[in-house]
Every structure is written in C-alpha cells, then in structure tokens.
Write an enzyme that holds these catalytic residues in place. Structure first.
Site, PDB file in Angstrom:
ATOM      1  N   HIS A 100      35.874  34.537   0.307  1.00 25.26           N
ATOM      2  CA  HIS A 100      34.617  34.242  -1.383  1.00 25.26           C
ATOM      3  C   HIS A 100      34.536  32.996  -1.570  1.00 25.26           C
ATOM      4  O   HIS A 100      35.796  32.137  -1.294  1.00 25.26           O
ATOM      5  CB  HIS A 100      35.794  35.077  -2.564  1.00 25.26           C
ATOM      6  CG  HIS A 100      36.449  36.288  -2.125  1.00 25.26           C
ATOM      7  ND1 HIS A 100      37.497  36.775  -1.788  1.00 25.26           N
ATOM      8  CD2 HIS A 100      35.463  37.658  -2.836  1.00 25.26           C
ATOM      9  CE1 HIS A 100      37.661  37.456  -1.757  1.00 25.26           C
ATOM     10  NE2 HIS A 100      36.274  38.383  -1.548  1.00 25.26           N
ATOM     11  N   ASP A 103      36.745  31.505  -3.540  1.00 22.19           N
ATOM     12  CA  ASP A 103      38.277  31.212  -3.607  1.00 22.19           C
ATOM     13  C   ASP A 103      38.732  29.772  -2.948  1.00 22.19           C
ATOM     14  O   ASP A 103      40.206  28.880  -3.309  1.00 22.19           O
ATOM     15  CB  ASP A 103      38.757  32.201  -2.329  1.00 22.19           C
ATOM     16  CG  ASP A 103      38.699  33.566  -2.178  1.00 22.19           C
ATOM     17  OD1 ASP A 103      38.477  33.815  -3.296  1.00 22.19           O
ATOM     18  OD2 ASP A 103      38.234  33.902  -0.956  1.00 22.19           O
TER      19      ASP A 103
HETATM   20  C1  XLS Z   1      38.745  44.046  -2.593  1.00 23.56           C
HETATM   21  C2  XLS Z   1      38.734  44.214  -1.387  1.00 23.56           C
HETATM   22  C3  XLS Z   1      38.272  42.343  -1.059  1.00 23.56           C
HETATM   23  C4  XLS Z   1      37.152  42.425   0.022  1.00 23.56           C
HETATM   24  C5  XLS Z   1      35.937  41.082  -0.157  1.00 23.56           C
HETATM   25  O1  XLS Z   1      39.416  45.744  -2.642  1.00 23.56           O
HETATM   26  O2  XLS Z   1      38.872  44.407  -0.044  1.00 23.56           O
HETATM   27  O3  XLS Z   1      38.719  41.892  -1.020  1.00 23.56           O
HETATM   28  O4  XLS Z   1      37.226  42.995   0.852  1.00 23.56           O
HETATM   29  O5  XLS Z   1      35.637  40.602  -1.306  1.00 23.56           O
END
Ligand code: XLS
Ligand code: CA
Ligand code: CA
Length: 436
Positions: A100, A103
């Site tokens: 993301h 991150d």
């Molecule tokens: C959260 C999601 C997230 C997505 C990406 O539950 O799994 O991590 O994969 O935003």
C-alpha cells in the site's frame, strides 16, 4: 547492514530430514512439475504491510515486534525498510512483492509531502528492483486508515474525501507505471456501511463504479495498463462490505461494465469470513474467467475475524492449487502472503520461519494438486457423476434441443428414476492419500 542475520545467504531446499529451521522442507524452486518449475507455478509475493510495518499491536496491547530497522526519523526508517525488504525477498528467493502507498513512505503533514516522500522511496525501490530482478506484483492505495476515510473513500458521503482518494489512486497508478506493476489492486477498506438507516447504497455503488472507470481511463491515458483487481471481503471493518464475496463482486463488475479491465484478488481468510472455502471463491472466479491473483493466508475456525495467519493447512492449499492448475496458472497474478506472524512470534527471525511454512504449505499443495490432475482424480469422478448429460435426453438438454413438452413426455414414459449414492466418504478417504 544485514537485517536478517539468522540466514547468511539464502534459505534453500533441504528436504524433510533437515534439522535446520531456516530451510525449505518442501519448496524446491527449480523442481519441475507439469512442465513448469515450482517457482513459476507459485509466483510468490511478500506483503510490505505485514512483513515490514506491522508492529504486533492488537486492540488489547502495544507493539511487541522486535525489529532492527528503526532509524533517526520516519524517512530513515522507511529507507532502512526497503533495504531489509529486498534482503528478505532475496533470502527467501521470492520474486514479487506488494504494498500500500502508506506502507512504504511516511504520510507527512500534507498530501504534497506524502507524494514527495513516495517519489524518494519509489526511486530507491526501483534501484533495488533493477539490481535484483525482483518485480512488483501489485500496489494499492490505503484509503481506510486515516480518519478522513471514516465513511469510506469512493463510497464516502463526502465528495472531498472522494477527491482525496482519487489523488492517492492517481499517484498509485503513476507508481505502478514507474515500477512496471503487473496488477493494481482495490480492496474496499471501508467501502460498505455501518448502517442502512443512513446509507444510500445504490448511490454509493454508482459512485465507486464511476471511480473505477476513472482509474481505468487514467491508466490508459498514461499508457500503463496493469490488470486491475478487486478484492472481496464480507465484513470488517464495516458491518457490511460491498464486495462481499466473489459472486457479489462479479455482479457489481458486470452491472457497471467493468469486467473487461477487472479480475478478482481472492484472499483465503476473506473467503472463510464470507462463509465459503477458499476453493469455492477461486472456483467461482474461474467460472467468470476472472481469477486474477491470490492473497495467501488462513483464518482460524475458532476465531471469527480476519487474523491473516500464515497458511499451514495442506488440505486447503491442495484444493486451491488444484483450481489454479485448472485455470492454466495464475499469471499475471501470483500468491501474495497477506499473512502476519502471531503476536507471540515477535522475534525478527520469525518472519523467515513464517514465510517458510507458508511456502512449504503451498509447495505441498501444488505437488498434491498436480498428482490429482495427472490421475484425473476429480475429472473421472465428475465425468461419471454427470454422465447422464452425455447421451439421450441429457445430451438433448445440453444441446438446447429439449423443451418442456419433450421433457415432460420423457418423464411420463420412463417411470421412476434410479438414483445413485455419491460415496463421498470414500472419495474423502482417497483424497487423504494424496495429502501425505
Ligand atoms: C485487508 C486486506 C488488505 C488488502 C489490500 O483485510 O486483506 O490487506 O489485501 O488492501
Ligand atoms: Ca488481502
Ligand atoms: Ca485480510
């Protein structure tokens, strides 16, 4: 600086007799299965959020994770993380990664500052990618953590929030182009509702569909068209998430004319939250020709929320990998470890151990699935079960030659029907033989 001292060079395949905890017991990257190496089949990716930024805090307690990449300030930490991330990717021999926007870089005090920080960090990531040959499976924008997104992003009741989210996605697509991302993901963080009492569901869904079209248009405009992926999840953080499961998400994509550009990113824990198996979700996506990529993790049947545990259940990975083989592979998607170490596994070396079990579990799944396919285990079973549609009246139904009158005539002239048992217990017993 070496961040993962537990392994001096690389984690390698040593087989099940090894006593070395930092070795693959089943994942043998170069081993050829059904004409492709394990590495080519599995296309593993590491998730930046769980591997680099997750701190081990939970709603009841503070951070516990011991990590050695803290710098003097946020930007220095962010740069150290890039170094450490590429080190673990190389040590695990993993070719892909996902992140993301928030991150990888500090969000700073303004959108402008955030975008500038992203430029600096993605320059560094690009350098590392060029040096190592490691590739971007997908990136995404976090449009759910900041308080401005309390009511969602592209489904927010506030148009200014919608515009802010658009700025993040615009940058996300530019980064995808810069790093040559294969896919671009949308997971609808808070795209759903807490209560229908104050929600115009139809309007919110029209709005988010408009948003996705804007993203597709911009990707075309900048001449970089990754495979767009939408990731279903039924609940959490919202009471109800719009992209509830694969079938609901496909209905949305079809209604809004988005199937040409979007496929699905399916997560195992989200499948179980929706009351489905991972296999069910992958199978559903395949039936729509919309299997995009997988987020590998597992839930716990005793815990009702999204815990993103590293996969260790070979039954589930076998059936998931069977679906992937049936799909002819997962490319340009991959198998992304959207998995986090348990809070009690707080040492840095646990990150290596956890990925090793995940990779070994998928390797075992792949081996078993390939054998099931070679033996035509499910093919023969299903062929036999649906045999009545290959001749006579069944063939006429499939060919569209039957109508209600001809079917009724058939029923009237053929008397009572003889049904057959499925012997499912026996099937499960035979399947068990493939797993161990
Ligand atoms: C959260 C999601 C997230 C997505 C990406 O539950 O799994 O991590 O994969 O935003
Ligand atoms: Ca996920
Ligand atoms: Ca999850």
């Amino acid at each position: 600086m070496v961040y993962f001292n537990e392994v001096p060079e690389k984690v390698v395949y040593e087989g099940t007799t090894t006593k070395n905890p930092y070795a693959f017991r089943h994942y043998n990257p170069e081993e050829v299965i059904l004409g492709k190496t394990m590495k080519e089949h599995l296309r593993f990716a590491l998730a930046y959020w769980h591997t680099m930024t997750q701190d081990g805090s939970d709603p009841f307690g503070s951070p516990v994770n011991q990590r050695n990449w803290w710098g003097e300030n946020e930007m220095e930490t962010a740069k150290n993380r890039v170094e450490a991330f590429f080190e673990i990717l190389q040590k695990l021999d993993v070719e892909y990664f996902c992140f993301h926007d928030i991150d990888i870089a500090p969000t700073g005090d303004s959108l402008e500052e955030f975008l500038a920080n992203l430029d600096v960090i993605t320059d560094l990531i690009k350098e590392k990618m060029d040096q190592t040959g490691i590739k971007l499976l997908w990136n995404t924008a976090n449009m759910f953590s900041h308080p401005r997104y309390v009511n969602g992003a592209a489904t927010s009741n506030n148009a200014e929030v919608y515009a802010y989210a658009a700025a993040q996605v615009k940058k996300g697509l530019e980064i995808s182009k810069k790093l040559n991302g294969a896919n671009y993901v949308f997971w609808g963080g808070r795209e759903g509702y807490e209560s229908l009492l104050n929600t115009n569901m139809g309007f919110e869904q029209d709005n988010i569909a408009r948003f996705f079209h804007l993203a597709v248009d911009y990707a075309k405009k900048i001449n970089h068209q990754p495979q767009f992926l939408l990731e279903p999840k039924p609940k959490e953080p919202m009471t109800h998430q719009y992209d509830f499961d694969a079938a609901t998400t496909m209905a949305f994509l079809q209604k809004y004319d988005l199937t040409e550009n979007f496929k699905l990113n399916l997560e195992a824990n989200h499948a179980t939250l929706a009351g489905h198996t991972f296999q069910h979700e992958i199978n559903t996506a395949r039936n729509y020709n919309a299997l995009g990529s997988l987020d590998a993790n597992q839930g716990d049947p005793l815990i009702g929320w999204d815990i993103d545990e590293f996969p260790s259940n070979i039954y589930d990975t076998t059936l998931a990998m069977y679906e992937v083989l049936e799909n002819g592979g997962i490319q340009p998607g991959g198998i992304n470890f959207d998995s986090k170490v348990r809070r009690t596994s707080f040492e840095q070396g646990d990150l290596l151990l956890a990925h090793i079990v995940g990779m070994d579990t998928f390797a075992r799944g792949l081996r078993a699935a390939a054998k099931l396919k070679e033996d035509r285990f499910f093919d023969d079973l299903k062929e036999k079960r649906y045999a009545s549609y290959t001749t006579g009246i069944g063939q006429e139904i499939v060919d569209g030659k039957a109508d209600l009158e001809s079917l009724a005539d058939y029923a009237l002239t053929h008397g009572e029907i003889k049904t057959e048992s499925n012997h499912l217990e026996y099937v499960k017993s035979l399947l068990n033989d493939y797993l161990v």
